[in-house]
Design a protein around this motif. Sequence first.
Motif, PDB file in Angstrom:
ATOM      1  N   UNK A  25       4.742  -2.446   4.301  1.00 39.28           N
ATOM      2  CA  UNK A  25       5.484  -2.341   5.891  1.00 39.28           C
ATOM      3  C   UNK A  25       6.359  -3.523   5.833  1.00 39.28           C
ATOM      4  N   UNK A  26       6.149  -4.871   5.373  1.00 35.81           N
ATOM      5  CA  UNK A  26       6.898  -5.925   5.453  1.00 35.81           C
ATOM      6  C   UNK A  26       8.204  -5.640   4.457  1.00 35.81           C
ATOM      7  N   UNK A  27       7.834  -5.188   3.165  1.00 37.34           N
ATOM      8  CA  UNK A  27       8.922  -5.113   2.373  1.00 37.34           C
ATOM      9  C   UNK A  27      10.127  -4.001   2.962  1.00 37.34           C
ATOM     10  N   UNK A  28       9.374  -3.109   3.550  1.00 34.57           N
ATOM     11  CA  UNK A  28      10.311  -1.948   4.038  1.00 34.57           C
ATOM     12  C   UNK A  28      11.011  -2.437   5.113  1.00 34.57           C
ATOM     13  N   UNK A  29      10.420  -3.309   6.200  1.00 41.69           N
ATOM     14  CA  UNK A  29      11.178  -3.559   7.236  1.00 41.69           C
ATOM     15  C   UNK A  29      12.258  -4.787   6.953  1.00 41.69           C
ATOM     16  N   UNK A  35       5.856   5.179   0.453  1.00 39.06           N
ATOM     17  CA  UNK A  35       4.850   4.110   0.743  1.00 39.06           C
ATOM     18  C   UNK A  35       3.391   4.780   0.782  1.00 39.06           C
ATOM     19  N   UNK A  36       3.331   5.940   1.258  1.00 32.44           N
ATOM     20  CA  UNK A  36       2.101   6.666   1.255  1.00 32.44           C
ATOM     21  C   UNK A  36       1.169   6.875  -0.020  1.00 32.44           C
ATOM     22  N   UNK A  37       2.209   7.103  -1.199  1.00 30.27           N
ATOM     23  CA  UNK A  37       1.543   7.338  -2.250  1.00 30.27           C
ATOM     24  C   UNK A  37       1.896   6.323  -3.319  1.00 30.27           C
ATOM     25  N   UNK A  38       2.729   5.545  -3.134  1.00 27.17           N
ATOM     26  CA  UNK A  38       2.974   4.459  -4.074  1.00 27.17           C
ATOM     27  C   UNK A  38       2.353   3.102  -3.928  1.00 27.17           C
ATOM     28  N   UNK A  39       1.840   2.370  -5.256  1.00 25.40           N
ATOM     29  CA  UNK A  39       1.332   0.823  -4.804  1.00 25.40           C
ATOM     30  C   UNK A  39       2.391   0.067  -4.647  1.00 25.40           C
ATOM     31  N   UNK A  40       2.344  -1.308  -4.217  1.00 23.14           N
ATOM     32  CA  UNK A  40       3.403  -1.983  -3.689  1.00 23.14           C
ATOM     33  C   UNK A  40       4.441  -2.182  -4.929  1.00 23.14           C
ATOM     34  N   UNK A  41       3.775  -2.539  -6.190  1.00 19.39           N
ATOM     35  CA  UNK A  41       4.801  -2.777  -7.251  1.00 19.39           C
ATOM     36  C   UNK A  41       5.830  -1.809  -7.415  1.00 19.39           C
ATOM     37  N   UNK A  42       5.297  -0.401  -7.435  1.00 18.89           N
ATOM     38  CA  UNK A  42       6.328   0.680  -7.680  1.00 18.89           C
ATOM     39  C   UNK A  42       7.232   0.664  -6.641  1.00 18.89           C
ATOM     40  N   UNK A 102       8.217  -1.319  -4.442  1.00 16.57           N
ATOM     41  CA  UNK A 102       9.253  -2.402  -4.665  1.00 16.57           C
ATOM     42  C   UNK A 102      10.279  -2.172  -5.361  1.00 16.57           C
ATOM     43  N   UNK A 103      10.011  -1.414  -6.632  1.00 25.71           N
ATOM     44  CA  UNK A 103      11.206  -0.874  -7.228  1.00 25.71           C
ATOM     45  C   UNK A 103      12.081   0.073  -6.591  1.00 25.71           C
ATOM     46  N   UNK A 104      11.367   1.019  -5.821  1.00 19.74           N
ATOM     47  CA  UNK A 104      12.195   2.187  -4.938  1.00 19.74           C
ATOM     48  C   UNK A 104      12.854   1.408  -4.003  1.00 19.74           C
TER      49      UNK A 104
END
Length: 327
Positions: A146-150, A176-183, A185-187
């Motif tokens: 959520x922090x990365x998205x916001x 975000x519902x299906x991806x870990x934070x590292x992937x 972040x790429x998106x």
Amino acid sequence: MSPAPPFDAEQVASALAAGAGERWGATDWASLPREQLLAVHRGLGAARRRVDAVLAAASAEIARRSESVNGAAGLARREGYPTPVRLVAAATGGTTAEAARLIAVGQATLGDPEHPTPGGAPAAAGPAYPVLAAAVTAGHVSIDAASAIAAMLGRVSTAVGAEQLAQAERQLVERALSLPIDKLSVVIRQLEARLDTDGLHRMEAARYESRYLHLYENRSGMVVIDGQLDPVTAAPVRAMLDAIVGDLMRQRRDAVGGTRDERTAPQMRADALSAIAAHAIGCQSQEVPMPSTTVVVRIGLDELREGTGVGAIDGTNQPVSAGELRR
């Protein structure tokens, strides 16, 4: 060892997260069937995300009551902390970076009629990002995600319209519902580059100006190489070194008899760099490994012709503008 009695995974997860359950030892966990172990683990993850959502909201309120306009009366200072981040970190036992993320997510998902939303428009009573807020509150999206998205939505809010911003929010929450934070972040980086190409150009210019390479001898007599390269400058360096090391690894795998190459991949990379430099200054040695290699860039044909849009270089997750890729 007797099996554990049946239980509701969600109830157990909530109880454990709230501290109301009995202490579970190694024997208790070891006795769980695989399905129950995975179920309670998922439940605990969801419970943790819901607790974090409430913690973020409380942290945002602490930050609001600690604003500098309140002077000495600010909540954090009254409690003996210079900033609300320090207060939250002390209460949670986490780092200041984690505390800052909690506050930021709380501010983005709660909404505050006294403050403007990203972009400068007057804020409504609701959250700036309602889809993200709902996902966080429901325990579907972690605080880190959520922090990365916001943060990304805030950065591009002045470059895109409200409808485009809302579409980006929905898209990122869904991923975000299906991806870990590292992937994820790429998106996020890829989408941000497409939404704000001017921002991407500024970032590329800053990265290019920040490139450097230092060589110095340390106390043990080793020469230390320290540096950083922007993605475009690094692309041919990485491609050549990866090609040489990959070729050497294949030779070692296919070798039958003889002396086995026992070097590690980092050692091979160091030797390859030396071999390339020696070859470049006129070395005539036939032992220099120089396999054929190519820097692969990916971009749409129309974008390449027009010099607009965003693409990528194989081997890096950073988005690259069409102009840089053409170069």
